[in-house]
Design an enzyme around this catalytic site. Structure first.
Site, PDB file in Angstrom:
ATOM      1  N   CYS A   2       0.849  -1.186   0.000  1.00 47.43           N
ATOM      2  CA  CYS A   2       0.000   0.000   0.000  1.00 47.43           C
ATOM      3  C   CYS A   2       0.887   1.239   0.000  1.00 47.43           C
ATOM      4  O   CYS A   2       1.925   1.262   0.654  1.00 47.43           O
ATOM      5  CB  CYS A   2      -0.939   0.119   1.201  1.00 47.43           C
ATOM      6  SG  CYS A   2      -2.084  -1.238   1.382  1.00 47.43           S
ATOM      7  N   ARG A  27       3.668  -0.419  -4.856  1.00 44.83           N
ATOM      8  CA  ARG A  27       3.408  -0.948  -3.517  1.00 44.83           C
ATOM      9  C   ARG A  27       2.066  -1.653  -3.411  1.00 44.83           C
ATOM     10  O   ARG A  27       1.731  -2.235  -2.379  1.00 44.83           O
ATOM     11  CB  ARG A  27       3.449   0.188  -2.494  1.00 44.83           C
ATOM     12  CG  ARG A  27       4.744   0.937  -2.448  1.00 44.83           C
ATOM     13  CD  ARG A  27       4.692   2.030  -1.420  1.00 44.83           C
ATOM     14  NE  ARG A  27       4.578   1.484  -0.085  1.00 44.83           N
ATOM     15  CZ  ARG A  27       5.612   1.083   0.643  1.00 44.83           C
ATOM     16  NH1 ARG A  27       6.826   1.184   0.172  1.00 44.83           N
ATOM     17  NH2 ARG A  27       5.431   0.597   1.842  1.00 44.83           N
ATOM     18  N   TRP A  78      -2.936  -2.596  -1.574  1.00 44.42           N
ATOM     19  CA  TRP A  78      -2.688  -4.023  -1.787  1.00 44.42           C
ATOM     20  C   TRP A  78      -3.455  -4.719  -0.677  1.00 44.42           C
ATOM     21  O   TRP A  78      -3.118  -4.584   0.502  1.00 44.42           O
ATOM     22  CB  TRP A  78      -1.197  -4.329  -1.711  1.00 44.42           C
ATOM     23  CG  TRP A  78      -0.860  -5.739  -2.082  1.00 44.42           C
ATOM     24  CD1 TRP A  78      -0.670  -6.223  -3.335  1.00 44.42           C
ATOM     25  CD2 TRP A  78      -0.661  -6.848  -1.195  1.00 44.42           C
ATOM     26  NE1 TRP A  78      -0.358  -7.567  -3.285  1.00 44.42           N
ATOM     27  CE2 TRP A  78      -0.352  -7.970  -1.984  1.00 44.42           C
ATOM     28  CE3 TRP A  78      -0.710  -7.001   0.185  1.00 44.42           C
ATOM     29  CZ2 TRP A  78      -0.100  -9.227  -1.434  1.00 44.42           C
ATOM     30  CZ3 TRP A  78      -0.467  -8.243   0.729  1.00 44.42           C
ATOM     31  CH2 TRP A  78      -0.165  -9.337  -0.084  1.00 44.42           C
ATOM     32  N   ASN A 102      -1.388   1.667   5.855  1.00 44.07           N
ATOM     33  CA  ASN A 102      -0.591   0.602   5.255  1.00 44.07           C
ATOM     34  C   ASN A 102      -0.226  -0.352   6.385  1.00 44.07           C
ATOM     35  O   ASN A 102       0.372   0.084   7.367  1.00 44.07           O
ATOM     36  CB  ASN A 102       0.664   1.220   4.626  1.00 44.07           C
ATOM     37  CG  ASN A 102       1.664   0.183   4.157  1.00 44.07           C
ATOM     38  OD1 ASN A 102       1.305  -0.966   3.911  1.00 44.07           O
ATOM     39  ND2 ASN A 102       2.910   0.579   4.026  1.00 44.07           N
ATOM     40  N   GLY A 103      -0.604  -1.632   6.258  1.00 43.32           N
ATOM     41  CA  GLY A 103      -0.250  -2.593   7.310  1.00 43.32           C
ATOM     42  C   GLY A 103      -1.443  -3.397   7.758  1.00 43.32           C
ATOM     43  O   GLY A 103      -2.462  -3.480   7.064  1.00 43.32           O
ATOM     44  N   GLU A 486      16.252 -17.997  -9.949  1.00 41.05           N
ATOM     45  CA  GLU A 486      15.830 -16.630 -10.263  1.00 41.05           C
ATOM     46  C   GLU A 486      15.109 -16.589 -11.624  1.00 41.05           C
ATOM     47  O   GLU A 486      14.099 -15.900 -11.776  1.00 41.05           O
ATOM     48  CB  GLU A 486      17.053 -15.695 -10.245  1.00 41.05           C
ATOM     49  CG  GLU A 486      16.835 -14.271 -10.728  1.00 41.05           C
ATOM     50  CD  GLU A 486      15.826 -13.483  -9.910  1.00 41.05           C
ATOM     51  OE1 GLU A 486      15.289 -13.996  -8.939  1.00 41.05           O
ATOM     52  OE2 GLU A 486      15.551 -12.334 -10.311  1.00 41.05           O
ATOM     53  N   LYS A 490      11.273 -15.347 -12.141  1.00 38.70           N
ATOM     54  CA  LYS A 490      10.926 -14.243 -13.038  1.00 38.70           C
ATOM     55  C   LYS A 490       9.824 -14.688 -14.003  1.00 38.70           C
ATOM     56  O   LYS A 490       8.892 -13.949 -14.282  1.00 38.70           O
ATOM     57  CB  LYS A 490      12.153 -13.783 -13.841  1.00 38.70           C
ATOM     58  CG  LYS A 490      13.119 -12.935 -13.039  1.00 38.70           C
ATOM     59  CD  LYS A 490      12.597 -11.528 -12.849  1.00 38.70           C
ATOM     60  CE  LYS A 490      13.332 -10.742 -11.783  1.00 38.70           C
ATOM     61  NZ  LYS A 490      13.060 -11.131 -10.394  1.00 38.70           N
ATOM     62  N   GLU A 493       6.444 -14.994 -12.093  1.00 35.06           N
ATOM     63  CA  GLU A 493       5.791 -13.761 -11.654  1.00 35.06           C
ATOM     64  C   GLU A 493       5.399 -12.852 -12.812  1.00 35.06           C
ATOM     65  O   GLU A 493       4.437 -12.108 -12.711  1.00 35.06           O
ATOM     66  CB  GLU A 493       6.630 -13.008 -10.615  1.00 35.06           C
ATOM     67  CG  GLU A 493       7.917 -12.446 -11.131  1.00 35.06           C
ATOM     68  CD  GLU A 493       8.716 -11.715 -10.058  1.00 35.06           C
ATOM     69  OE1 GLU A 493       8.119 -11.154  -9.136  1.00 35.06           O
ATOM     70  OE2 GLU A 493       9.953 -11.709 -10.159  1.00 35.06           O
ATOM     71  N   HIS A 509      16.782 -37.338  -9.414  1.00 35.91           N
ATOM     72  CA  HIS A 509      16.068 -37.626  -8.172  1.00 35.91           C
ATOM     73  C   HIS A 509      14.607 -37.202  -8.250  1.00 35.91           C
ATOM     74  O   HIS A 509      13.973 -36.983  -7.218  1.00 35.91           O
ATOM     75  CB  HIS A 509      16.782 -36.945  -6.998  1.00 35.91           C
ATOM     76  CG  HIS A 509      18.216 -37.351  -6.899  1.00 35.91           C
ATOM     77  ND1 HIS A 509      18.598 -38.578  -6.428  1.00 35.91           N
ATOM     78  CD2 HIS A 509      19.346 -36.726  -7.289  1.00 35.91           C
ATOM     79  CE1 HIS A 509      19.922 -38.678  -6.495  1.00 35.91           C
ATOM     80  NE2 HIS A 509      20.385 -37.560  -7.026  1.00 35.91           N
ATOM     81  N   LYS A 608       5.641  -4.451  -4.650  1.00 34.28           N
ATOM     82  CA  LYS A 608       7.104  -4.425  -4.602  1.00 34.28           C
ATOM     83  C   LYS A 608       7.654  -4.520  -3.183  1.00 34.28           C
ATOM     84  O   LYS A 608       8.617  -5.221  -2.935  1.00 34.28           O
ATOM     85  CB  LYS A 608       7.636  -3.152  -5.263  1.00 34.28           C
ATOM     86  CG  LYS A 608       9.156  -3.172  -5.320  1.00 34.28           C
ATOM     87  CD  LYS A 608       9.673  -2.523  -6.557  1.00 34.28           C
ATOM     88  CE  LYS A 608      11.150  -2.745  -6.721  1.00 34.28           C
ATOM     89  NZ  LYS A 608      11.482  -4.070  -7.233  1.00 34.28           N
TER      90      LYS A 608
END
Ligand code: F6R
Length: 613
Positions: A2, A27, A78, A102-103, A486, A490, A493, A509, A608
């Site tokens: 947020c 955010r 968010w 925010n939170g 990574e 990428k 997402e 395995h 983010k």
């Protein structure tokens, strides 16, 4: 998560707030809203406009809106409590008090039950609205927003950054926090409160960061800071050295693409402060930890989340190889809850681009409590993690806006090169010649990265083919295993495609069973000590019908022959290969996601800065 922006000053609050929210959309972006004063001067009232969806939806609604007041607050959300919808969008307004949050208020159920018993009409499913009810009751009692904040603070448990205004005090904003970040921009006769300096920088570069349990009272063009119990405190005004145009797209289609192309500069900026060009040595001047402290380290823990964690994994290979100091890597959300054994003489290194990731922040606090030295590798200066650590190294990447981290990742890898060299030297394993060679190689790295970037056209062509596959297995060995992880992250997402990162030696395995002609294997296979073994793994996958894209060094005929597509990197040392190999995996994910029409800078369901656990 947020984004919060508030403005008090002579400019049009709507413009400043929406402009700021745009910079903070990274955010969170599932709804947005503003509350701005409007009406005749003697009877200003809060007017709220909110919209579900991205900020562009709010901007459309605001096109025809005009506000006569000079105070307003805004939010981009968010969702944590309550689905993304206009009803749950911030600001929440009760009895002339508006706030953005925010939170997470952890004791919201208890507060809600109490408010319902008292007959409050709750309009949303959010925990945030409840705080507006508490404040509205207290401004009635006290006639003052600041006093109201002081009185309700002991009621709140959890993580919060809150900015509030009251229409009866049109010259006042009050901000307070415990956890998520808040910063006040101190302008010429104007004040901006925001979650991040990115929303402030085009107005002023003078800022004051709030610490936990502090209250900021903005009154006209004055800022007064208080402790939670109402005692005035003195705070330092920090000057930010980013410029406003660093947060624009500069002609690139997306921030992410711009940031990928900024990587050579990011790496150069990350290493420059720590290299003595004449002596060809690594010197950490402002580390915040002494050489004796570094010498005493017998165990290193690297703790981070997501992409930053993968950078840490690669760091482990470097530090262990060069210094023979044992390194453990942990995902921050696991580390903080597994009651880790942190022996005497340990150094806990946290990696965080934002410096605000809740789990990483908790991990560093835990490490300090258990007596370890802590070192933060961070991009955002004066962020919570940066301030918490004993020592600090900066990524120096400049603002990273694309939600998917790119330049912060390569900068961190470069910093781990420096740390490994330093540890190696301190522990007597790296002599002057080795150090000078490693430093020279690092100095030449940005140019090599430029070369890889110049192959973008080929990466884009290769990327389009990825769409046809049921799944993609990224594989690598040793220091390139984190690059495989990574690459898979990428792709997940950005392209929302199923991808896995695996240590190539693990294929037998289990994952080998997945392989058929609908599975693509992306093998990170540069020429290093693991090359032969990785090549064998590649052959095994190929023998089972898998399609192969390989990333290798130079014009490698052997690798080309066994691959359906081959992506070349310049020749580099094993410690620098991952920095070069990161570029094609980033660009593959970028191009395939873009070709699919996805919002690359703002992938669905993500934000983010993950300031909640
Ligand atoms: C992925 C990504 C995330 C972040 C993670 C940690 O592209 O960006 O996985 O790396 O959320 O964030 P920071 O580094 O800010 O702690």
């Amino acid at each position: 998560m947020c984004g919060i922006v508030g403005y008090l000053g002579a400019k049009d609050p709507k413009e400043v707030i929406v402009g700021g929210l745009k910079r903070l959309e990274y955010r969170g972006y599932d709804s947005a809203g503003v509350a701005i004063l409007d009406g005749p001067k003697s009877d200003l009232k809060i007017k709220v406009v909110r919209a579900s969806g991205k900020l562009s939806e709010l901007s459309k609604k605001l096109e025809t809106e005009k506000f006569s007041g000079h105070l307003g607050i805004g939010h981009t959300r968010w969702a944590t409590h309550g689905v993304p919808s206009e009803r749950n969008a911030h600001p929440h307004t009760v009895g002339g008090v508006s706030l953005v949050h925010n939170g997470i208020i952890e004791n919201y159920q208890e507060i809600k039950a109490e408010l319902v018993r008292a007959g409050a009409e709750i309009k949303s499913d959010t925990d945030s609205e409840l705080v507006a009810h508490l404040l509205a009751a207290k401004v009635k009692e006290t006639g003052d927003l600041f006093k109201a904040v002081e009185l309700i603070l002991p009621r709140l448990t959890g993580a919060y950054a809150i900015l509030a205004m009251w229409e009866k005090q049109p010259e006042v904003m009050v901000a307070f926090k415990n956890g998520p970040p808040l910063v006040v921009g101190v302008g010429e006769k104007e004040m901006i409160v925001a979650s991040d300096v990115q929303a402030i920088i085009s107005h002023t570069n003078k800022v004051v960061y709030l610490d936990d349990h502090e209250i900021a009272l903005v009154k006209g063009s004055e800022l007064q800071m208080f402790s939670a119990s109402g005692h005035p405190i003195k705070k330092e005004v920090t000057t930010i050295n980013w410029s406003a145009d660093q947060v624009e797209k500069a002609g690139f289609k997306h921030f992410m693409l711009k940031e990928i192309f900024e990587q050579p500069r990011a790496v150069a900026n990350a290493i420059a402060p720590h290299i003595d060009l004449e002596k060809k040595t690594v010197e950490f001047k402002d580390l915040g930890l002494t050489s004796d402290q570094l010498k005493s380290i017998e165990r290193v823990f690297i703790v981070a989340c997501g992409t930053s964690f993968y950078a840490g994994m690669a760091g482990r290979y470097m530090i262990e190889e060069l210094s023979r100091v044992a390194v453990e890597c942990d995902i921050a959300s696991e580390f903080r809850y597994r009651n880790p054994v942190i022996p005497k003489n340990s150094l806990v290194i946290t990696v965080s681009q934002s410096g605000e990731t809740a789990d990483t922040l908790a991990a560093i606090r835990l490490a300090k409590k258990s007596g370890a030295l802590t070192l933060s590798i961070c991009n955002v200066r004066a962020s919570s993690i940066d301030r918490e650590a004993h020592g600090r190294l900066y990524m120096n990447s400049g603002p990273e806006i694309g939600v998917a981290s790119t330049k912060a990742f390569v900068s961190t890898l470069a910093i781990f090169n420096l740390l490994a060299i330093k540890f190696g030297q301190i522990h007597g394993f790296v002599g002057a010649d080795v150090q000078a060679t490693a430093v020279d190689a690092l100095l030449g790295l940005p140019a090599q990265m430029e070369t890889v970037l110049s192959y973008d056209k080929f990466f884009a062509e290769s990327a389009i083919k990825l769409k046809a596959y049921r799944g993609i297995l990224f594989m690598g060995r040793g220091i390139n295993y984190p690059i495989a992880l990574e690459g898979a992250l990428k792709l997940k997402e950005l392209a929302y495609m199923h991808a896995e990162g695996y240590a190539a030696g693990e294929m037998k395995h289990g994952p080998l069973a997945l392989i058929d002609e609908r599975m693509l294997i992306l093998m990170v296979c540069p020429s290093d000590q693991n090359y032969e073994k990785t090549l064998s793994n590649l052959e095994e996958a190929r023998a089972r019908g898998g399609k192969i894209v390989s990333i290798g060094t130079g014009d490698n005929h052997e690798l080309k022959t066994v691959s359906d597509d081959y992506l070349a990197l310049p020749k580099a040392s094993w410690m620098l290969n991952p920095i070069l190999a990161a570029i094609p995996v980033q660009l593959l994910a970028y191009h395939v996601a873009d070709a699919m029409g996805h919002d690359v800078d703002q992938p669905r369901n993500l934000a983010k800065s993950v300031t909640v656990e």
